[in-house]
Design a protein around this motif. Structure first.
Motif, PDB file in Angstrom:
ATOM      1  N   TYR A 131       0.805  -1.216   0.000  1.00 39.13           N
ATOM      2  CA  TYR A 131       0.000   0.000   0.000  1.00 39.13           C
ATOM      3  C   TYR A 131       0.842   1.270   0.000  1.00 39.13           C
ATOM      4  CZ  TYR A 131      -3.969  -2.987   0.997  1.00 39.13           C
ATOM      5  OH  TYR A 131      -4.921  -3.945   0.929  1.00 39.13           O
ATOM      6  N   GLN A 132       2.158   1.172   0.065  1.00 34.37           N
ATOM      7  CA  GLN A 132       3.008   2.349   0.078  1.00 34.37           C
ATOM      8  C   GLN A 132       3.240   2.854  -1.338  1.00 34.37           C
ATOM      9  OE1 GLN A 132       6.574   1.513   2.202  1.00 34.37           O
ATOM     10  NE2 GLN A 132       5.567   1.446   4.180  1.00 34.37           N
ATOM     11  N   ALA A 133       3.214   4.183  -1.463  1.00 36.01           N
ATOM     12  CA  ALA A 133       3.467   4.789  -2.760  1.00 36.01           C
ATOM     13  C   ALA A 133       4.942   4.641  -3.103  1.00 36.01           C
ATOM     14  CB  ALA A 133       3.094   6.264  -2.729  1.00 36.01           C
ATOM     15  N   PRO A 134       5.260   4.390  -4.387  1.00 35.99           N
ATOM     16  CA  PRO A 134       6.668   4.202  -4.749  1.00 35.99           C
ATOM     17  C   PRO A 134       7.497   5.476  -4.637  1.00 35.99           C
ATOM     18  CG  PRO A 134       5.301   4.177  -6.698  1.00 35.99           C
ATOM     19  CD  PRO A 134       4.383   4.227  -5.513  1.00 35.99           C
ATOM     20  N   GLY A 135       6.877   6.639  -4.751  1.00 30.40           N
ATOM     21  CA  GLY A 135       7.618   7.896  -4.680  1.00 30.40           C
ATOM     22  C   GLY A 135       8.095   8.348  -6.044  1.00 30.40           C
ATOM     23  N   ILE A 136       8.729   9.499  -6.049  1.00 22.09           N
ATOM     24  CA  ILE A 136       9.226  10.102  -7.283  1.00 22.09           C
ATOM     25  C   ILE A 136      10.746  10.195  -7.166  1.00 22.09           C
ATOM     26  CG2 ILE A 136       9.171  12.154  -8.741  1.00 22.09           C
ATOM     27  CD1 ILE A 136       6.393  12.750  -7.403  1.00 22.09           C
ATOM     28  N   ARG A 137      11.478   9.625  -8.109  1.00 18.48           N
ATOM     29  CA  ARG A 137      12.938   9.655  -8.089  1.00 18.48           C
ATOM     30  C   ARG A 137      13.410  11.032  -8.529  1.00 18.48           C
ATOM     31  NH1 ARG A 137      16.956   7.277  -6.036  1.00 18.48           N
ATOM     32  NH2 ARG A 137      15.822   5.340  -6.041  1.00 18.48           N
ATOM     33  N   MET A 138      14.292  11.647  -7.718  1.00 20.05           N
ATOM     34  CA  MET A 138      14.899  12.948  -8.035  1.00 20.05           C
ATOM     35  C   MET A 138      16.403  12.818  -7.823  1.00 20.05           C
ATOM     36  SD  MET A 138      12.157  15.498  -6.216  1.00 20.05           S
ATOM     37  CE  MET A 138      12.884  16.949  -6.903  1.00 20.05           C
ATOM     38  N   GLY A 139      17.115  12.273  -8.787  1.00 16.16           N
ATOM     39  CA  GLY A 139      18.551  12.046  -8.647  1.00 16.16           C
ATOM     40  C   GLY A 139      18.785  10.933  -7.632  1.00 16.16           C
ATOM     41  N   SER A 140      19.528  11.243  -6.583  1.00 15.94           N
ATOM     42  CA  SER A 140      19.768  10.242  -5.538  1.00 15.94           C
ATOM     43  C   SER A 140      18.805  10.427  -4.370  1.00 15.94           C
ATOM     44  CB  SER A 140      21.217  10.329  -5.056  1.00 15.94           C
ATOM     45  OG  SER A 140      21.463  11.592  -4.480  1.00 15.94           O
ATOM     46  N   PHE A 141      17.691  11.110  -4.597  1.00 18.48           N
ATOM     47  CA  PHE A 141      16.669  11.327  -3.574  1.00 18.48           C
ATOM     48  C   PHE A 141      15.347  10.720  -4.022  1.00 18.48           C
ATOM     49  CE2 PHE A 141      19.670  14.701  -2.685  1.00 18.48           C
ATOM     50  CZ  PHE A 141      19.698  14.727  -1.304  1.00 18.48           C
ATOM     51  N   MET A 142      14.522  10.364  -3.041  1.00 16.64           N
ATOM     52  CA  MET A 142      13.160   9.913  -3.300  1.00 16.64           C
ATOM     53  C   MET A 142      12.207  10.913  -2.663  1.00 16.64           C
ATOM     54  SD  MET A 142      12.948   7.172  -5.111  1.00 16.64           S
ATOM     55  CE  MET A 142      11.313   6.580  -4.806  1.00 16.64           C
ATOM     56  N   LEU A 143      11.255  11.406  -3.435  1.00 20.19           N
ATOM     57  CA  LEU A 143      10.242  12.330  -2.935  1.00 20.19           C
ATOM     58  C   LEU A 143       8.940  11.557  -2.781  1.00 20.19           C
ATOM     59  CD1 LEU A 143       9.267  15.209  -2.244  1.00 20.19           C
ATOM     60  CD2 LEU A 143       8.703  15.467  -4.669  1.00 20.19           C
ATOM     61  N   LYS A 144       8.395  11.581  -1.571  1.00 23.15           N
ATOM     62  CA  LYS A 144       7.110  10.924  -1.303  1.00 23.15           C
ATOM     63  C   LYS A 144       6.129  11.976  -0.791  1.00 23.15           C
ATOM     64  CE  LYS A 144       8.971   6.391  -0.436  1.00 23.15           C
ATOM     65  NZ  LYS A 144       9.016   5.226   0.438  1.00 23.15           N
ATOM     66  N   PRO A 145       5.253  12.477  -1.674  1.00 19.69           N
ATOM     67  CA  PRO A 145       4.246  13.458  -1.260  1.00 19.69           C
ATOM     68  C   PRO A 145       2.949  12.770  -0.853  1.00 19.69           C
ATOM     69  CG  PRO A 145       4.271  13.333  -3.636  1.00 19.69           C
ATOM     70  CD  PRO A 145       5.321  12.374  -3.126  1.00 19.69           C
ATOM     71  N   GLY A 146       2.115  13.497  -0.149  1.00 19.48           N
ATOM     72  CA  GLY A 146       0.813  12.967   0.236  1.00 19.48           C
ATOM     73  C   GLY A 146      -0.076  14.058   0.810  1.00 19.48           C
ATOM     74  N   ILE A 147      -1.324  13.720   1.043  1.00 19.31           N
ATOM     75  CA  ILE A 147      -2.276  14.653   1.637  1.00 19.31           C
ATOM     76  C   ILE A 147      -3.257  13.866   2.493  1.00 19.31           C
ATOM     77  CG2 ILE A 147      -3.867  14.597  -0.312  1.00 19.31           C
ATOM     78  CD1 ILE A 147      -4.344  17.643   0.286  1.00 19.31           C
ATOM     79  N   GLU A 148      -3.640  14.458   3.595  1.00 21.11           N
ATOM     80  CA  GLU A 148      -4.667  13.886   4.462  1.00 21.11           C
ATOM     81  C   GLU A 148      -5.835  14.858   4.507  1.00 21.11           C
ATOM     82  OE1 GLU A 148      -2.963  13.240   8.287  1.00 21.11           O
ATOM     83  OE2 GLU A 148      -1.564  11.725   7.561  1.00 21.11           O
ATOM     84  N   LEU A 149      -7.029  14.334   4.508  1.00 17.27           N
ATOM     85  CA  LEU A 149      -8.241  15.140   4.595  1.00 17.27           C
ATOM     86  C   LEU A 149      -8.971  14.754   5.873  1.00 17.27           C
ATOM     87  CD1 LEU A 149      -9.442  14.723   0.912  1.00 17.27           C
ATOM     88  CD2 LEU A 149      -8.110  16.599   1.861  1.00 17.27           C
ATOM     89  N   ALA A 150      -9.475  15.774   6.592  1.00 19.95           N
ATOM     90  CA  ALA A 150     -10.171  15.505   7.851  1.00 19.95           C
ATOM     91  C   ALA A 150     -11.318  16.488   8.010  1.00 19.95           C
ATOM     92  CB  ALA A 150      -9.219  15.612   9.025  1.00 19.95           C
ATOM     93  N   TYR A 151     -12.298  16.067   8.784  1.00 17.91           N
ATOM     94  CA  TYR A 151     -13.470  16.885   9.098  1.00 17.91           C
ATOM     95  C   TYR A 151     -13.608  16.943  10.610  1.00 17.91           C
ATOM     96  CZ  TYR A 151     -18.367  18.200   9.628  1.00 17.91           C
ATOM     97  OH  TYR A 151     -19.533  18.807   9.995  1.00 17.91           O
ATOM     98  N   GLU A 152     -13.878  18.144  11.135  1.00 16.67           N
ATOM     99  CA  GLU A 152     -14.022  18.329  12.581  1.00 16.67           C
ATOM    100  C   GLU A 152     -15.253  19.184  12.852  1.00 16.67           C
ATOM    101  OE1 GLU A 152     -11.509  20.369  16.246  1.00 16.67           O
ATOM    102  OE2 GLU A 152     -10.808  20.582  14.201  1.00 16.67           O
TER     103      GLU A 152
END
Length: 124
Positions: free
Chosen positions: A49-70
């Motif tokens: 279930y983990q996102a593979p991420g985006i390769r940026m040279g020798s770095f991995m970028l893993k973005p995400g967003i959470e949505l919540a209601y209160e």
């Protein structure tokens, strides 16, 4: 008088020997607590279930967003004149991590953006 002292001495000696025998059992006993034993944390997701991420040279970028209601029945924390409103939370985040062999560099960024339904002046 000698008889009373020997009974008291025997009784106290027996109590002392009992306490000394029980002391190692009490002092060695420890409670084993492992939070991962009965709980699964939200941070560790199954690999499939983990996102593979985006390769940026020798770095991995893993973005995400959470949505919540209160829904809060007292947004100003007043004793009287309580005001109710609901809030929508948008929580974007990003993790940039290196895949170097010897060293490691991680950069995390996150935000909590709150939008009120009725009281726009309280948005953040």
């Amino acid at each position: 008088m000698k008889l009373g002292i020997s009974r008291s001495l025997k009784r106290n000696g027996l109590l002392l020997v009992t306490c000394v025998m029980l002391l190692p059992g009490v002092s060695v006993a420890q409670q084993y607590y492992d939070p991962a034993l009965l709980q699964k944390t939200i941070d560790r997701k199954p690999v499939e279930y983990q996102a593979p991420g985006i390769r940026m040279g020798s770095f991995m970028l893993k973005p995400g967003i959470e949505l919540a209601y209160e829904n809060d029945n007292n947004i100003y924390y007043r004793k009287n004149d309580e005001i109710e409103d609901s809030t929508f939370h948008f929580r974007p985040w990003a993790n940039l991590s290196s895949d170097w062999g010897r060293h490691e560099l991680n950069v995390n960024a996150f935000a909590d953006i709150g939008r009120y339904s009725d009281y726009d002046s309280e948005d953040y």
